[in-house]
Design a protein around this motif. Structure first.
Motif, mmCIF file in Angstrom:
data_model
loop_
_atom_site.group_PDB
_atom_site.id
_atom_site.type_symbol
_atom_site.label_atom_id
_atom_site.label_comp_id
_atom_site.label_asym_id
_atom_site.label_seq_id
_atom_site.Cartn_x
_atom_site.Cartn_y
_atom_site.Cartn_z
ATOM 1 N N ARG A 1 45.228 76.474 120.035
ATOM 2 C CA ARG A 1 43.986 75.969 120.504
ATOM 3 C C ARG A 1 44.375 74.762 121.523
ATOM 4 N NH1 ARG A 1 37.848 75.580 119.437
ATOM 5 N NH2 ARG A 1 38.526 77.528 117.909
ATOM 6 N N THR A 2 43.688 75.059 122.582
ATOM 7 C CA THR A 2 44.022 73.788 123.761
ATOM 8 C C THR A 2 42.938 73.020 123.832
ATOM 9 O OG1 THR A 2 45.784 74.937 124.879
ATOM 10 C CG2 THR A 2 44.713 73.169 125.829
ATOM 11 N N LEU A 3 42.706 71.763 123.738
ATOM 12 C CA LEU A 3 41.742 70.712 124.044
ATOM 13 C C LEU A 3 42.007 69.835 124.949
ATOM 14 C CD1 LEU A 3 40.942 69.762 120.161
ATOM 15 C CD2 LEU A 3 39.767 71.147 121.577
ATOM 16 N N MET A 4 41.267 69.332 125.852
ATOM 17 C CA MET A 4 41.506 68.588 127.019
ATOM 18 C C MET A 4 40.344 67.771 127.123
ATOM 19 S SD MET A 4 42.969 71.325 130.134
ATOM 20 C CE MET A 4 41.455 72.263 130.223
ATOM 21 N N LEU A 5 40.697 66.452 127.058
ATOM 22 C CA LEU A 5 39.621 65.286 126.988
ATOM 23 C C LEU A 5 39.591 64.727 128.440
ATOM 24 C CD1 LEU A 5 37.451 63.605 125.415
ATOM 25 C CD2 LEU A 5 39.466 62.051 124.688
ATOM 26 N N TYR A 6 38.262 64.668 128.838
ATOM 27 C CA TYR A 6 38.197 64.051 130.195
ATOM 28 C C TYR A 6 37.062 62.870 130.199
ATOM 29 C CZ TYR A 6 40.566 68.379 132.465
ATOM 30 O OH TYR A 6 41.600 69.019 132.760
ATOM 31 N N ARG A 7 37.020 62.110 131.139
ATOM 32 C CA ARG A 7 36.080 61.115 131.346
ATOM 33 C C ARG A 7 35.557 60.985 132.777
ATOM 34 N NH1 ARG A 7 34.754 55.618 128.479
ATOM 35 N NH2 ARG A 7 33.142 54.934 129.724
#
Length: 158
Positions: A116-122
């Motif tokens: 599973r790929t998780l990408m965290l953005y702000r």
């Protein structure tokens, strides 16, 4: 004999005309530099669109799963989870989000890959987590958007 020769010549001439008319469009290549919104306006199918979150572009081929999605809209605040499913390649989908989130001024802070790929953005006073999981028959994408703690507290006090 003269009539046969004229018939053969007529058929040959007709075949040459059809050949040149039918092949006249070959070799003409057009480069489409329009945005997804412009493509839709020209009658072409858009390649991506903005859905519930107005600054997160969603590629064509993903459909919203309304049973699993929940988006809250209030004065100046949109938050929640948008769940999408479709038959898209995981690596091209990840590339799509990396490019287009940057174009929409989201800053990639961290990512975890496979299975599973998780990408965290702000961006400004919001967080976005994009989760991509490639199943056997389709790919599932979850897009979570939340205000930062300061923004959510200010939104509740209004």
């Amino acid at each position: 004999m003269n009539r046969t020769l004229r018939t053969q010549f007529g058929c040959l001439l007709l075949a040459v005309v059809f050949f040149f008319c039918g092949c006249s469009h070959l070799g003409k290549k057009t480069k489409d530099t329009s945005s997804p919104e412009q493509a839709g306006a020209k009658g072409q199918a858009p390649t991506a669109s903005y859905l519930d979150f107005g600054d997160i572009l969603i590629p064509y081929g993903l459909k919203v799963d309304s049973k699993e999605s929940f988006v809250l809209r209030s004065s100046g605040l949109t938050a929640g989870v948008l769940v999408l499913k479709g038959r898209v390649d995981q690596s091209s989908l990840l590339n799509f989000f990396e490019i287009n989130m940057a174009k929409d001024n989201w800053q990639l802070l961290s990512s975890f890959k496979l299975p599973r790929t998780l990408m965290l953005y702000r961006k400004d006073a919001r967080w976005c987590v994009i989760s991509v999981f490639e199943g056997r028959f389709s790919t599932k994408v979850e897009i979570w958007v939340s205000p930062t703690r300061e923004e959510s507290a200010a939104g509740l006090l209004r």
